[in-house]
Design a protein around this motif. Structure first.
Motif, PDB file in Angstrom:
ATOM      1  N   LYS A  15     -11.124  -4.686  -7.561  1.00 45.89           N
ATOM      2  CA  LYS A  15     -11.190  -3.929  -6.305  1.00 45.89           C
ATOM      3  C   LYS A  15     -10.008  -4.298  -5.408  1.00 45.89           C
ATOM      4  N   VAL A  16      -9.707  -5.590  -5.331  1.00 48.19           N
ATOM      5  CA  VAL A  16      -8.570  -6.036  -4.522  1.00 48.19           C
ATOM      6  C   VAL A  16      -7.266  -5.470  -5.087  1.00 48.19           C
ATOM      7  N   TYR A  17      -7.154  -5.500  -6.405  1.00 44.28           N
ATOM      8  CA  TYR A  17      -5.949  -4.984  -7.068  1.00 44.28           C
ATOM      9  C   TYR A  17      -5.767  -3.493  -6.773  1.00 44.28           C
ATOM     10  N   ASP A  18      -6.838  -2.718  -6.928  1.00 40.71           N
ATOM     11  CA  ASP A  18      -6.775  -1.275  -6.686  1.00 40.71           C
ATOM     12  C   ASP A  18      -6.500  -0.987  -5.207  1.00 40.71           C
ATOM     13  N   LEU A  19      -7.115  -1.780  -4.323  1.00 41.93           N
ATOM     14  CA  LEU A  19      -6.897  -1.602  -2.890  1.00 41.93           C
ATOM     15  C   LEU A  19      -5.435  -1.858  -2.532  1.00 41.93           C
ATOM     16  N   HIS A  20      -4.872  -2.921  -3.114  1.00 40.16           N
ATOM     17  CA  HIS A  20      -3.463  -3.240  -2.886  1.00 40.16           C
ATOM     18  C   HIS A  20      -2.568  -2.089  -3.344  1.00 40.16           C
ATOM     19  N   LEU A  21      -2.885  -1.515  -4.514  1.00 43.68           N
ATOM     20  CA  LEU A  21      -2.097  -0.412  -5.052  1.00 43.68           C
ATOM     21  C   LEU A  21      -2.207   0.819  -4.152  1.00 43.68           C
ATOM     22  N   LEU A  22      -3.441   1.125  -3.686  1.00 42.67           N
ATOM     23  CA  LEU A  22      -3.660   2.272  -2.812  1.00 42.67           C
ATOM     24  C   LEU A  22      -2.868   2.135  -1.517  1.00 42.67           C
ATOM     25  N   MET A  23      -2.957   0.936  -0.895  1.00 44.52           N
ATOM     26  CA  MET A  23      -2.256   0.717   0.374  1.00 44.52           C
ATOM     27  C   MET A  23      -0.744   0.805   0.190  1.00 44.52           C
ATOM     28  N   THR A  24      -0.253   0.310  -0.941  1.00 44.29           N
ATOM     29  CA  THR A  24       1.185   0.372  -1.217  1.00 44.29           C
ATOM     30  C   THR A  24       1.651   1.815  -1.351  1.00 44.29           C
ATOM     31  N   ILE A  25       0.843   2.642  -2.042  1.00 45.45           N
ATOM     32  CA  ILE A  25       1.188   4.056  -2.219  1.00 45.45           C
ATOM     33  C   ILE A  25       1.182   4.785  -0.872  1.00 45.45           C
ATOM     34  N   VAL A  26       0.128   4.549  -0.066  1.00 43.55           N
ATOM     35  CA  VAL A  26       0.034   5.206   1.244  1.00 43.55           C
ATOM     36  C   VAL A  26       1.223   4.821   2.127  1.00 43.55           C
ATOM     37  N   CYS A  27       1.519   3.507   2.166  1.00 47.26           N
ATOM     38  CA  CYS A  27       2.657   3.049   2.982  1.00 47.26           C
ATOM     39  C   CYS A  27       3.970   3.611   2.446  1.00 47.26           C
ATOM     40  N   GLY A  28       4.076   3.710   1.123  1.00 53.15           N
ATOM     41  CA  GLY A  28       5.294   4.254   0.523  1.00 53.15           C
ATOM     42  C   GLY A  28       5.491   5.719   0.876  1.00 53.15           C
ATOM     43  N   VAL A  29       4.404   6.510   0.826  1.00 52.66           N
ATOM     44  CA  VAL A  29       4.483   7.928   1.170  1.00 52.66           C
ATOM     45  C   VAL A  29       4.871   8.093   2.637  1.00 52.66           C
ATOM     46  N   ILE A  30       4.241   7.297   3.515  1.00 44.51           N
ATOM     47  CA  ILE A  30       4.577   7.370   4.949  1.00 44.51           C
ATOM     48  C   ILE A  30       6.042   6.998   5.172  1.00 44.51           C
ATOM     49  N   PHE A  31       6.495   5.955   4.490  1.00 54.65           N
ATOM     50  CA  PHE A  31       7.884   5.512   4.629  1.00 54.65           C
ATOM     51  C   PHE A  31       8.856   6.629   4.227  1.00 54.65           C
ATOM     52  N   VAL A  32       8.608   7.219   3.057  1.00 56.98           N
ATOM     53  CA  VAL A  32       9.497   8.274   2.568  1.00 56.98           C
ATOM     54  C   VAL A  32       9.470   9.477   3.503  1.00 56.98           C
ATOM     55  N   ALA A  33       8.271   9.875   3.973  1.00 58.14           N
ATOM     56  CA  ALA A  33       8.144  11.049   4.840  1.00 58.14           C
ATOM     57  C   ALA A  33       8.851  10.835   6.175  1.00 58.14           C
TER      58      ALA A  33
END
Length: 350
Positions: A15-33
């Protein structure tokens, strides 16, 4: 090289691993946008392309949007994060309860509930000193190996109670998704349930003093049959090693035992030759404390010295403390011929 978290071996770890991956993707999308729009705007509306700076006032619609949209993004991130945190705090109904006590600089373990109830031991760094001093090649598990591993059965919920004897430590094993501060005078708790057998390594994650980097954590997950055999063997060893509290020892009996205890707990600061590393770590060879009244040295071992690196060793048995004091009073140029008995330590405690 794999640049990521350690592979988890618990449901909570996944769960921690998946949560870390989800947060990284969300932050990455926001960063790129955000930066994409910003750089596109700067490039397209540059002065050299004939654009002039516009004069305009605030837009209520835009302000509402850039407030509401981040709120919904944060709520979307908070929901899975809160569920995971609540799961991490659910230490109810454990199969095994173990107290982990941080010392400068090692861990003490007490099995309080389960098949291993009553088992207690300390876990010290076992990396050879020549490797640490760069006099020998580094081993595979350099600074991540111990003399006594924490052994638990696979598939069982293990509750870890953390506390400390001296300063703040932290019990951290990444593969188990466990990290909990160990604070003097407080009991904190965490838990894990390993899904597969193996050996998993961690470290103290709180800067706790001179040898902070030398107090690793090793958890060995075994089958239920292997765990039952280990607990039986460990209890038999403890019973065989139990000291007679009323026995009167000689120097010849206590000094060799004290030498081993000194090497494991004291030599890093006071040195094997007793010369210490002044002024931080005073010499014991010729020391006024060591050659003075026994009560003074016993008090130092039991209570430490505030404002110095000298920690309390009251967690040791009466016989172990008596042995190490007897060793120091009869080693190097110290030839007092005196024997400190376990009963002297017991009396000092009381």
């Amino acid at each position: 090289m794999r640049l990521n978290l350690q592979e988890p071996i618990t449901e909570l770890g996944h769960k921690v691993y998946d949560l870390h991956l989800l947060m990284t993707i969300v932050c990455g999308v926001i960063f790129v946008a955000v930066f994409g729009v910003m750089f596109w705007s700067v490039f397209v509306h540059r002065k050299s392309a004939g654009h002039k700076a516009a004069t305009f006032h605030e837009s209520t619609t835009v302000e509402i949007l850039w407030t509401i949209v981040p709120v919904f993004i944060l709520l979307g991130m908070a929901w899975p994060a809160t569920k995971t945190i609540l799961a991490m705090r659910d230490t109810s109904n454990p199969d095994i309860t173990i107290k982990a006590t941080g010392y400068q600089w090692k861990w003490g373990y007490d099995y309080l509930k389960g098949a291993g109830e009553g088992i207690s031991f300390t876990s010290n760094l076992s990396t050879p000193q020549p490797q640490i001093r760069n006099e020998a090649a580094k081993g595979t598990d350099y600074l991540l190996e111990v003399d006594n591993e924490l052994v638990v059965p696979v598939g069982k919920k293990v509750r870890i109670l953390t506390t400390a004897n001296d300063v703040i430590h932290a019990w951290w094993v990444p593969a188990l998704a466990v990290k909990q501060d160990a604070i003097p005078g407080f009991i904190r708790d965490t838990w894990f349930r390993a899904e597969k057998t193996g050996t998993f390594r961690g470290q103290c994650a709180e800067l706790c003093g001179k040898d902070h980097g030398y107090m690793p954590i090793v958890v060995k997950v075994v089958t239920e049959e292997e765990y039952a055999a280990w607990t039986e063997k460990k209890k038999a060893e403890q019973a065989a090693a139990a000291d007679d509290p009323n026995k009167m020892y000689t120097v010849e009996e206590l000094a060799p035992r004290g030498e081993k205890i000194f090497a494991a707990n004291c030599a890093a600061c006071h040195q094997a030759n007793g010369q210490g590393l002044p002024p931080a770590f005073p010499a014991l060879d010729g020391s006024k404390v060591v050659l003075g009244p026994q009560d003074g040295q016993i008090d130092v071992l039991l209570h430490g010295r505030q404002g110095t690196a000298m920690a309390s060793f009251k967690h040791m048995s009466d016989t172990d403390i008596a042995a190490v004091i007897t060793y120091t009073r009869n080693s190097w140029s110290n030839k007092t011929g005196e024997v400190v008995q376990p009963s002297d330590i017991k009396m000092a405690r009381e």
